[in-house]
Design an enzyme around this catalytic site. Structure first.
Site, PDB file in Angstrom:
ATOM      1  CB  CYS A   1     -19.890 -24.626 -17.448  1.00 54.36           C
ATOM      2  SG  CYS A   1     -21.044 -24.786 -15.922  1.00 54.36           S
TER       3      CYS A   1
ATOM      4  CG  HIS B   1     -21.008 -27.695 -19.940  1.00 56.03           C
ATOM      5  ND1 HIS B   1     -20.249 -28.292 -18.959  1.00 56.03           N
ATOM      6  CD2 HIS B   1     -21.843 -26.967 -19.563  1.00 56.03           C
ATOM      7  CE1 HIS B   1     -20.826 -27.937 -17.806  1.00 56.03           C
ATOM      8  NE2 HIS B   1     -22.116 -27.314 -18.228  1.00 56.03           N
TER       9      HIS B   1
ATOM     10  CG  ASN C   1     -23.170 -28.460 -15.235  1.00 55.80           C
ATOM     11  OD1 ASN C   1     -22.042 -28.489 -14.953  1.00 55.80           O
ATOM     12  ND2 ASN C   1     -23.913 -27.595 -15.568  1.00 55.80           N
TER      13      ASN C   1
HETATM   14  N1  ACO Z   1     -38.364 -31.281  -9.804  1.00 58.42           N
HETATM   15  C1  ACO Z   1     -39.513 -31.032 -10.148  1.00 58.42           C
HETATM   16  N2  ACO Z   1     -40.184 -29.931 -10.759  1.00 58.42           N
HETATM   17  C2  ACO Z   1     -39.185 -28.775 -10.989  1.00 58.42           C
HETATM   18  C3  ACO Z   1     -37.843 -29.170 -10.499  1.00 58.42           C
HETATM   19  C4  ACO Z   1     -37.520 -30.204 -10.015  1.00 58.42           C
HETATM   20  N3  ACO Z   1     -36.255 -30.512  -9.824  1.00 58.42           N
HETATM   21  N4  ACO Z   1     -37.298 -28.039 -10.848  1.00 58.42           N
HETATM   22  C5  ACO Z   1     -38.141 -26.877 -11.734  1.00 58.42           C
HETATM   23  N5  ACO Z   1     -39.335 -27.896 -11.468  1.00 58.42           N
HETATM   24  C6  ACO Z   1     -40.707 -27.293 -11.952  1.00 58.42           C
HETATM   25  C7  ACO Z   1     -40.673 -25.790 -12.082  1.00 58.42           C
HETATM   26  O1  ACO Z   1     -41.090 -25.205 -10.945  1.00 58.42           O
HETATM   27  C8  ACO Z   1     -41.882 -25.539 -13.112  1.00 58.42           C
HETATM   28  O2  ACO Z   1     -43.075 -25.722 -12.521  1.00 58.42           O
HETATM   29  P1  ACO Z   1     -44.149 -24.883 -12.942  1.00 58.42           P
HETATM   30  O3  ACO Z   1     -44.470 -25.043 -14.571  1.00 58.42           O
HETATM   31  O4  ACO Z   1     -45.301 -25.224 -12.015  1.00 58.42           O
HETATM   32  O5  ACO Z   1     -43.838 -23.595 -12.501  1.00 58.42           O
HETATM   33  C9  ACO Z   1     -41.595 -26.714 -13.951  1.00 58.42           C
HETATM   34  O6  ACO Z   1     -40.819 -27.566 -13.412  1.00 58.42           O
HETATM   35  C10 ACO Z   1     -40.744 -26.368 -15.411  1.00 58.42           C
HETATM   36  O7  ACO Z   1     -39.758 -25.493 -14.877  1.00 58.42           O
HETATM   37  P2  ACO Z   1     -38.730 -25.011 -16.146  1.00 58.42           P
HETATM   38  O8  ACO Z   1     -37.710 -24.274 -15.487  1.00 58.42           O
HETATM   39  O9  ACO Z   1     -39.557 -24.338 -17.123  1.00 58.42           O
HETATM   40  O10 ACO Z   1     -38.067 -26.209 -16.573  1.00 58.42           O
HETATM   41  P3  ACO Z   1     -37.095 -26.701 -17.845  1.00 58.42           P
HETATM   42  O11 ACO Z   1     -37.841 -27.550 -18.587  1.00 58.42           O
HETATM   43  O12 ACO Z   1     -36.790 -25.086 -18.387  1.00 58.42           O
HETATM   44  O13 ACO Z   1     -35.975 -27.388 -16.953  1.00 58.42           O
HETATM   45  C11 ACO Z   1     -33.795 -26.675 -16.228  1.00 58.42           C
HETATM   46  C12 ACO Z   1     -35.147 -26.585 -16.020  1.00 58.42           C
HETATM   47  C13 ACO Z   1     -33.564 -28.207 -16.226  1.00 58.42           C
HETATM   48  C14 ACO Z   1     -33.020 -26.134 -15.134  1.00 58.42           C
HETATM   49  C15 ACO Z   1     -33.361 -26.123 -17.625  1.00 58.42           C
HETATM   50  O14 ACO Z   1     -33.941 -24.899 -17.918  1.00 58.42           O
HETATM   51  C16 ACO Z   1     -31.788 -26.249 -17.947  1.00 58.42           C
HETATM   52  O15 ACO Z   1     -30.998 -27.289 -18.116  1.00 58.42           O
HETATM   53  N6  ACO Z   1     -31.306 -24.805 -18.071  1.00 58.42           N
HETATM   54  C17 ACO Z   1     -29.916 -24.704 -18.429  1.00 58.42           C
HETATM   55  C18 ACO Z   1     -29.181 -24.648 -16.921  1.00 58.42           C
HETATM   56  C19 ACO Z   1     -27.803 -24.581 -17.171  1.00 58.42           C
HETATM   57  O16 ACO Z   1     -27.079 -24.936 -18.226  1.00 58.42           O
HETATM   58  N7  ACO Z   1     -27.215 -24.098 -16.102  1.00 58.42           N
HETATM   59  C20 ACO Z   1     -25.647 -24.088 -16.198  1.00 58.42           C
HETATM   60  C21 ACO Z   1     -25.145 -23.084 -16.624  1.00 58.42           C
HETATM   61  S1  ACO Z   1     -23.692 -23.485 -17.132  1.00 58.42           S
HETATM   62  C22 ACO Z   1     -22.585 -22.873 -15.758  1.00 58.42           C
HETATM   63  O17 ACO Z   1     -21.667 -22.107 -15.838  1.00 58.42           O
HETATM   64  C23 ACO Z   1     -22.568 -23.569 -14.313  1.00 58.42           C
END
Ligand code: ACO
Length: 327
Positions: free
Chosen positions: A113, A252, A282
């Protein structure tokens, strides 16, 4: 000496739209969860047979339309991508042929990214060092091709697209500073893992799954916020400006909550951050490139403005730069 600046921008987004409602039919998720946790409403998906090079070429042609440097005079092409059509030839060489940039050398840059800024900083160094007079920088990713469409943790986040910039020496303004950093300790947090590696000694591997993304979202989130805020602070310091002087930050676009936290931590009003994640999700390397192109087109960035670009990605890799906008 004249500084190096961006003289033209372009972008390409595929027509096909994948909405949160579409995703509700694929995995157990909801429009409400996706919007509240990420800010994403929809994302673009490349057409069947539409590869990263096709999107890169379209974005490059869009940028060249508004550029005083024409394709035949481009001297270097850098394509930031982690989803090339194939391991080789590079996407950059496919672009070079398609646009008729016969004088250019061309190669790809892999920084997930953060790719657009890594490529732009590379281009700036080549121009400032005198090896070339100009460069075409493209960021293009077809991320939907490496998603596990059964994994709700990742499949709601990503989309496809491309952005491009032409860099050359400018009389006024230009790039004031750049900063980039890597932290391989964080490499396990995100990657594309092949199920098995081919070997002549195991004939069963023909049925191996295609490679797909693995991601520790929470840990990435925790690293991205300080990483991006620190990158902005260092780039501003190197440019000899205060963060208060920045009129627009183009970050980003991984998660709107990450952007809000970066704004807070960097001490920059969130209103100054250009956000388009709701439309595209993203798009990996292309995110910042597409956002910059839209920000300029929409008048959010004008001549003389101080702009900060800031990115973060798998690797881990981060970068930022400060630009005094020149057109
Ligand atoms: N729909 C519904 N529920 C979901 C989903 C979904 N799509 N995805 C996860 N959940 C659930 C999980 O299972 C979890 O349930 P549980 O509490 O029963 O276990 C709950 O939602 C919370 O999950 P978290 O992972 O804690 O959610 P969080 O608030 O952290 O959001 C997310 C997740 C959106 C992935 C966030 O952590 C994020 O954006 N992280 C950064 C990711 C990123 O930037 N990636 C790219 C890197 S850059 C690159 O080089 C490509």
């Amino acid at each position: 000496m004249d500084k190096v600046g961006i003289i033209a921008l372009g972008r390409y987004l595929p027509d096909r739209v994948l909405t949160n409602a579409d995703l509700e039919k694929l995995v157990e998720t909801s429009d409400e969860w996706i919007i509240s946790r990420t800010g994403i409403k929809e994302r673009r998906v490349a057409a069947d047979g539409e590869l990263t090079s096709h999107m890169a070429i379209a974005a490059a042609q869009d940028a060249l339309k508004g550029s005083s440097v024409k394709a035949e005079d481009i001297e270097a092409i850098f394509v930031a991508t982690v989803t090339p059509d194939s391991a080789f030839p590079s996407v950059a060489c496919l672009v070079q042929k398609a646009i008729g940039a016969k004088k250019a050398f061309a190669y790809d840059i892999s920084a997930a990214c953060s790719g657009f800024l890594f490529a732009m900083i590379t281009a700036r160094q080549f121009i400032a060092g005198g090896m070339v007079k100009n460069a075409l920088v493209i960021a293009a990713d077809r991320f939907t091709s490496i998603i596990d469409w059964k994994d709700r943790n990742t499949c709601v986040l990503f989309g496809d697209g491309a952005g491009a910039a032409v860099l050359a020496r400018v009389k006024k303004g230009g790039i004031l500073s750049d900063y980039m950093i890597a932290d391989g300790e964080g490499a396990p947090l995100m990657g594309v893992v092949p199920d098995k590696i081919r070997t002549p000694f195991d004939q069963s591997l023909d049925t191996a799954r295609l490679p797909w993304i693995t991601m520790n979202g929470q840990e990435l989130f925790k690293n991205a916020v300080p990483g991006m805020a620190e990158a902005v602070r260092i780039a501003a310091e190197k440019a000899g400006i205060s963060v208060a002087d920045i009129s627009c930050v183009v970050p980003h676009q991984a998660n709107e909550r990450i952007i809000a936290s970066v704004a807070k931590r960097a001490g920059v009003d969130k209103e100054k951050f250009f956000i388009n994640i709701h439309k595209y999700g993203n798009i990996s390397a292309a995110s910042a490139a597409v956002a910059l192109s839209e920000a300029v087109e929409q008048g959010r960035i004008k001549k003389g403005d101080i702009v900060a670009l800031v990115v973060f990605g798998a690797g881990l890799v981060a970068a930022a730069n400060i630009i005094e906008w020149s057109y």
